[in-house]
Motif scaffolding. Sequence first.
Motif, mmCIF file in Angstrom:
data_model
loop_
_atom_site.group_PDB
_atom_site.id
_atom_site.type_symbol
_atom_site.label_atom_id
_atom_site.label_comp_id
_atom_site.label_asym_id
_atom_site.label_seq_id
_atom_site.Cartn_x
_atom_site.Cartn_y
_atom_site.Cartn_z
ATOM 1 N N VAL A 1 -28.891 5.167 35.909
ATOM 2 C CA VAL A 1 -27.984 6.084 36.604
ATOM 3 C C VAL A 1 -26.682 6.335 36.038
ATOM 4 O O VAL A 1 -26.091 4.813 35.697
ATOM 5 N N PRO A 2 -25.990 7.175 36.294
ATOM 6 C CA PRO A 2 -24.549 7.117 35.941
ATOM 7 C C PRO A 2 -23.574 6.846 37.152
ATOM 8 O O PRO A 2 -24.415 7.103 38.296
ATOM 9 N N ALA A 3 -22.412 6.639 37.188
ATOM 10 C CA ALA A 3 -21.686 6.867 38.348
ATOM 11 C C ALA A 3 -21.476 8.424 38.460
ATOM 12 O O ALA A 3 -21.267 9.003 37.433
ATOM 13 N N VAL A 4 -21.021 8.950 39.651
ATOM 14 C CA VAL A 4 -21.091 10.338 40.116
ATOM 15 C C VAL A 4 -19.388 10.584 40.733
ATOM 16 O O VAL A 4 -19.330 9.751 41.573
ATOM 17 N N LYS A 5 -19.168 11.523 40.480
ATOM 18 C CA LYS A 5 -17.820 12.065 41.354
ATOM 19 C C LYS A 5 -18.504 13.563 41.910
ATOM 20 O O LYS A 5 -18.781 14.190 41.231
ATOM 21 N N LEU A 6 -18.235 13.458 43.409
ATOM 22 C CA LEU A 6 -18.638 14.582 44.001
ATOM 23 C C LEU A 6 -17.434 15.379 44.658
ATOM 24 O O LEU A 6 -16.485 14.583 45.206
ATOM 25 N N ALA B 1 -20.451 8.999 30.978
ATOM 26 C CA ALA B 1 -21.534 8.994 29.947
ATOM 27 C C ALA B 1 -22.232 7.800 29.843
ATOM 28 O O ALA B 1 -23.474 7.800 29.586
ATOM 29 N N GLU B 2 -21.793 6.385 30.506
ATOM 30 C CA GLU B 2 -22.479 5.240 30.478
ATOM 31 C C GLU B 2 -23.483 5.335 31.602
ATOM 32 O O GLU B 2 -22.873 5.570 32.907
ATOM 33 N N THR B 3 -24.526 4.800 31.548
ATOM 34 C CA THR B 3 -25.591 4.597 32.756
ATOM 35 C C THR B 3 -25.849 3.244 32.784
ATOM 36 O O THR B 3 -25.633 2.256 31.963
ATOM 37 N N LYS B 4 -26.229 2.990 34.187
ATOM 38 C CA LYS B 4 -26.699 1.427 34.319
ATOM 39 C C LYS B 4 -28.167 1.523 34.839
ATOM 40 O O LYS B 4 -28.541 2.135 35.776
ATOM 41 N N LEU B 5 -28.746 0.365 34.505
ATOM 42 C CA LEU B 5 -30.205 0.152 34.866
ATOM 43 C C LEU B 5 -30.158 -0.723 36.285
ATOM 44 O O LEU B 5 -29.634 -1.979 36.172
ATOM 45 N N LEU B 6 -30.865 -0.463 37.247
ATOM 46 C CA LEU B 6 -30.876 -1.167 38.470
ATOM 47 C C LEU B 6 -32.123 -1.346 38.880
ATOM 48 O O LEU B 6 -32.711 -0.313 39.282
ATOM 49 N N ASP C 1 -19.990 13.170 30.442
ATOM 50 C CA ASP C 1 -18.872 12.761 29.270
ATOM 51 C C ASP C 1 -17.815 12.266 30.010
ATOM 52 O O ASP C 1 -16.565 12.415 29.268
ATOM 53 N N SER C 2 -17.832 11.781 30.921
ATOM 54 C CA SER C 2 -16.466 11.325 31.625
ATOM 55 C C SER C 2 -16.881 9.843 31.701
ATOM 56 O O SER C 2 -17.642 9.001 31.306
ATOM 57 N N SER C 3 -15.737 8.934 32.140
ATOM 58 C CA SER C 3 -15.593 7.580 32.482
ATOM 59 C C SER C 3 -15.241 7.388 34.065
ATOM 60 O O SER C 3 -14.636 8.172 34.531
ATOM 61 N N ARG C 4 -15.081 6.138 34.507
ATOM 62 C CA ARG C 4 -14.576 5.947 35.767
ATOM 63 C C ARG C 4 -13.226 6.035 35.856
ATOM 64 O O ARG C 4 -12.859 6.499 36.882
ATOM 65 N N ASP C 5 -12.617 5.528 34.930
ATOM 66 C CA ASP C 5 -11.116 5.763 34.821
ATOM 67 C C ASP C 5 -10.639 7.410 34.747
ATOM 68 O O ASP C 5 -9.976 7.672 35.609
#
Length: 455
Positions: free
Chosen positions: A435-440, A420-425, A347-351
Amino acid sequence: MVATRDEIDELLDAALVHSTAEQTEVLYFGEDSALTRFANSQIHQNVREHDRSVQVRVIDRQRVGVASTNRLDSGGLREVVQSAISIAERSAPNPQAAVLPSSTGGQAEEEVGFVAATAEADPQQRAAGARAVIAAGLAQDLIVSGSFATGVSTLAVSNSLGVRARQRTTRASLLTVMLDSYESGAASGYAHAGSTDIGAIDAEAVGFEAADKAVRSRGASELEPGEYEVVLEEYAVATILEYLAYIGFSALAYEEGRSFMELGERVMGENVTIWDDGVDPTGLPSPIDFEGVAKQRVDLIRNGIATAVVHDAATAARAGTTSTGHALPAPNTWGPLPMNLFMLGGDSSRDQMLSSMDRGIWVTRFHYVNPVHPKKAILTGMTKDGTFLVEHGRIVRPVINFRFTQSMPEALSSVQALTAETKLLPGEYIGGYRVPAVKLGRFNFTGASRREEAE
């Protein structure tokens, strides 16, 4: 010229008729592909290839023989069948591999991954996309290279146990790398887009993304290696999933005790869910496998718990279950593989992920990745095309690329946020990944590249 369905059926039937083995499988693969390449900020090549081949697998007294040919006349089919039989006769019995799937009566949706516009794409259309990418780079004094590929693939399988299946799929892929002309490549940017539908690829957006990353990478300097919080863009996440597919999600890897998957146990964070679905139209669908079995959705990781691995006919027989539709062409040493992987977003965003980071690293993508310890799913590799230091919620400077050595299940046990947004690669080697972007919370960087390596 692409073969018609009737022509393909005739080829399959003709090969089966020639076989005297106890069991026979015939696989047809046809591909009509085209590629427009660009380098040094100009288009330099356009190629098109049409290829058709037949592979025959026979089983006789638990002996297996496999042969293939692209000579598809009557004589060629007769010879390839005889070659497979001869190989089987000279092979030792292998009851673990001597398994073909039987017909279940179900039929896959043959063209779920087919888009006519992609199959009909012409050089002018690909050239227009390439020019849009090049223009974005030239506007920032960058050297632009890359490729724009389109293609249609047909897979058909028939065996003597009643299996008869077919799929037709399309794929378009636009990729670019941009280098800083003033820094001999020390600054670089990358972008990649893929889809079954060429119309879904925004070439201007791809060009802008890569150019922006290259510009922001100018002036990169060293940073001490160590354990950092990280944000992994979708490119890096897709690479992780692709390697986990090879080393851990296969029933063969699990059977042989070299997979990190411990079914029923928590292996990642509870906010991590990963599955494979070959008929989901939001991915890059491939509705059947190379044994003609319809693909099932397989929930591999659910809320961090290892729940399943994927099967082909042979591993399923040994495990007392049924194939999930994930066979590769025989013979292979990998066993079954998931090729249509998805990771659930959050439920997050890159920002938001950026603003929540006190001090950490922003990673665009990985390269030179290799497994170090498959059982622990430890990978090693390097960051590339945009690695940045983050302090107090903002990117403060680019850094020289890091080397990493990291257990990926361990890293994915520290997921703090997912977009929340995913990207097709498209995969680097095979398949597709949404997949989404992920913060670890932590990721281990073991060293920094020398400046000459970065350049």
